[in-house]
Design an enzyme around this catalytic site. Structure first.
Site, PDB file in Angstrom:
ATOM      1  N   LYS A   1      12.908  87.869  72.523  1.00 58.38           N
ATOM      2  CA  LYS A   1      12.757  86.996  71.362  1.00 58.38           C
ATOM      3  C   LYS A   1      13.673  87.494  70.248  1.00 58.38           C
ATOM      4  O   LYS A   1      13.467  88.568  69.686  1.00 58.38           O
ATOM      5  CB  LYS A   1      11.304  86.986  70.891  1.00 58.38           C
ATOM      6  CG  LYS A   1      11.024  86.137  69.665  1.00 58.38           C
ATOM      7  CD  LYS A   1       9.546  86.215  69.308  1.00 58.38           C
ATOM      8  CE  LYS A   1       9.222  85.433  68.054  1.00 58.38           C
ATOM      9  NZ  LYS A   1       7.791  85.535  67.693  1.00 58.38           N
TER      10      LYS A   1
ATOM     11  N   ASP B   1      -2.313  81.819  64.557  1.00 55.63           N
ATOM     12  CA  ASP B   1      -1.369  80.806  65.039  1.00 55.63           C
ATOM     13  C   ASP B   1      -1.643  80.474  66.508  1.00 55.63           C
ATOM     14  O   ASP B   1      -0.723  80.403  67.325  1.00 55.63           O
ATOM     15  CB  ASP B   1       0.076  81.272  64.845  1.00 55.63           C
ATOM     16  CG  ASP B   1       1.067  80.098  64.844  1.00 55.63           C
ATOM     17  OD1 ASP B   1       0.628  78.945  64.618  1.00 55.63           O
ATOM     18  OD2 ASP B   1       2.264  80.329  65.063  1.00 55.63           O
TER      19      ASP B   1
ATOM     20  N   VAL C   1      14.055  82.458  72.310  1.00 54.26           N
ATOM     21  CA  VAL C   1      13.634  83.364  73.371  1.00 54.26           C
ATOM     22  C   VAL C   1      14.559  83.182  74.567  1.00 54.26           C
ATOM     23  O   VAL C   1      14.814  82.052  75.006  1.00 54.26           O
ATOM     24  CB  VAL C   1      12.164  83.099  73.786  1.00 54.26           C
ATOM     25  CG1 VAL C   1      11.734  84.109  74.851  1.00 54.26           C
ATOM     26  CG2 VAL C   1      11.243  83.187  72.572  1.00 54.26           C
TER      27      VAL C   1
ATOM     28  N   GLY D   1      11.213  78.745  68.514  1.00 51.09           N
ATOM     29  CA  GLY D   1      10.129  78.464  67.578  1.00 51.09           C
ATOM     30  C   GLY D   1      10.626  78.596  66.157  1.00 51.09           C
ATOM     31  O   GLY D   1      11.832  78.659  65.905  1.00 51.09           O
ATOM     32  N   GLY D   2       9.686  78.652  65.220  1.00 47.72           N
ATOM     33  CA  GLY D   2      10.048  78.712  63.815  1.00 47.72           C
ATOM     34  C   GLY D   2      10.749  79.995  63.415  1.00 47.72           C
ATOM     35  O   GLY D   2      11.466  80.040  62.422  1.00 47.72           O
TER      36      GLY D   2
ATOM     37  N   GLY E   1      13.102  79.168  75.290  1.00 47.40           N
ATOM     38  CA  GLY E   1      12.418  78.364  74.285  1.00 47.40           C
ATOM     39  C   GLY E   1      12.817  78.799  72.889  1.00 47.40           C
ATOM     40  O   GLY E   1      13.649  79.687  72.698  1.00 47.40           O
TER      41      GLY E   1
END
Length: 316
Positions: free
Chosen positions: A31, A130, A17, A12-13, A10
């Site tokens: 990550k 978050d 990962v 993210g910002g 995956g």
């Protein structure tokens, strides 16, 4: 460890990962943070926050790499990925990965226990700031793990209000007071708001983008809390497609009612997370329907922010 970043889990910002394996055979999630984040603040936040934690509902940090601009965090591997795919899959992917009302309830309860630990169980209290489906990971048995502490804020037990120079979080899950001081101070109730928005998404199992009674070409998301509240008042058994028993309907309605309490506009009207647990574990008959929130959450975006929300409209 990651076989040259072969399997991507995956992104993210703050980075991507990848799946990896340690020399002892354990699977891990690595990550790799974006090198463009020059000051590395999100890396420092994550390491500093999560090294203080040890809880069944908090993801375990196994190690990290810090080599000039290259930074990586090594976590335990979660076979079932994030909660996001299970509450959006039927709408966005056309799949049938429905895991059942009771299991969704257990996941919601696990998130609440994890937040309660962060707010009350650590020597240094932690605001996650978050909480969203992407940051809730599920192990092989669908056990719940809160992840991604890049925006977390540490504060002492003596503090009730946290000082923040900039807004943090993901649009659509951010409590009003985080970006507008007129609503109050930032506190553990800010995480409760985000949890409430997530709980509402769980309780309607990804339906927030459809059938909200808006015209063609309009987004229904700004109407999401209003739509849920109105349907709840009508006592419609609408909350989950998979409902087949009164017990399942109670689970869904309970999550919805508690979620609406959590997104009350004033922080003082929201329950603390330990009270949320009490409400979720208590009887349906003991729950009162909350006042209708007069402020609907801003439109969602996949973007995570950690700076002032200059584009956000002023709320009056």
């Amino acid at each position: 460890m990651t076989n040259s970043f072969r399997v991507k889990l995956g992104h993210g910002g703050f980075g991507q990962v990848f799946k990896g394996k340690l020399s002892d055979g354990r699977l891990v999630a690595v990550k790799v943070l974006n090198s463009s984040k020059a000051n590395g603040q999100e890396f420092i936040n994550e390491v500093a926050s999560i090294r203080r934690t040890s809880h069944v509902n908090i993801v375990t940090l196994l190690g990290f790499c810090f080599d000039y601009k290259r930074r990586a965090l090594v976590y335990e591997y979660m076979p079932n990925g994030s909660l996001e795919k299970f509450i959006r899959s039927r709408v966005h992917l056309g799949t049938s990965e429905f895991i059942g009302v009771k299991k969704l309830y257990e996941i919601a309860l696990g998130i609440a226990y994890g937040l309660d630990y962060l707010h009350r169980g650590c020597n240094t209290r932690i605001l996650h700031l978050d909480i969203k489906p992407h940051n809730i990971l599920l192990d092989g048995d669908f056990g719940t793990k809160i992840a991604d502490f890049g925006l977390a804020k540490l504060y002492s037990r003596k503090e009730s209000i946290v000082s923040m120079m900039e807004a943090r979080g993901t649009i659509g899950y951010i409590a009003p007071e985080v970006y507008n001081k007129n609503f109050g101070g930032v506190s553990h109730k800010s995480d409760v708001y985000s949890y409430g928005m997530l709980l509402l998404e769980i309780s309607v199992e990804g339906r927030k983008n459809v059938d909200a009674g808006v015209g063609s070409g309009q987004t229904s998301e700004i109407y999401f809390p209003d739509w849920i509240y109105n349907r709840l008042h009508k006592k419609d058994d609408f909350l989950l497609d998979g409902i087949v028993t009164p017990e399942e309907n109670d689970y869904a309605r309970k999550m919805t009612i508690v979620g609406l309490w959590c997104i009350q506009t004033s922080p003082n009207q929201r329950p603390s997370i330990d009270k949320v647990i009490e409400m979720l574990e208590g009887s349906m008959e003991a729950l009162e329907i909350p006042p209708k929130p007069f402020f609907s959450s801003p439109l969602r975006s996949p973007a995570t922010i950690s700076s002032t929300l200059e584009s956000m409209p002023e709320i009056t």
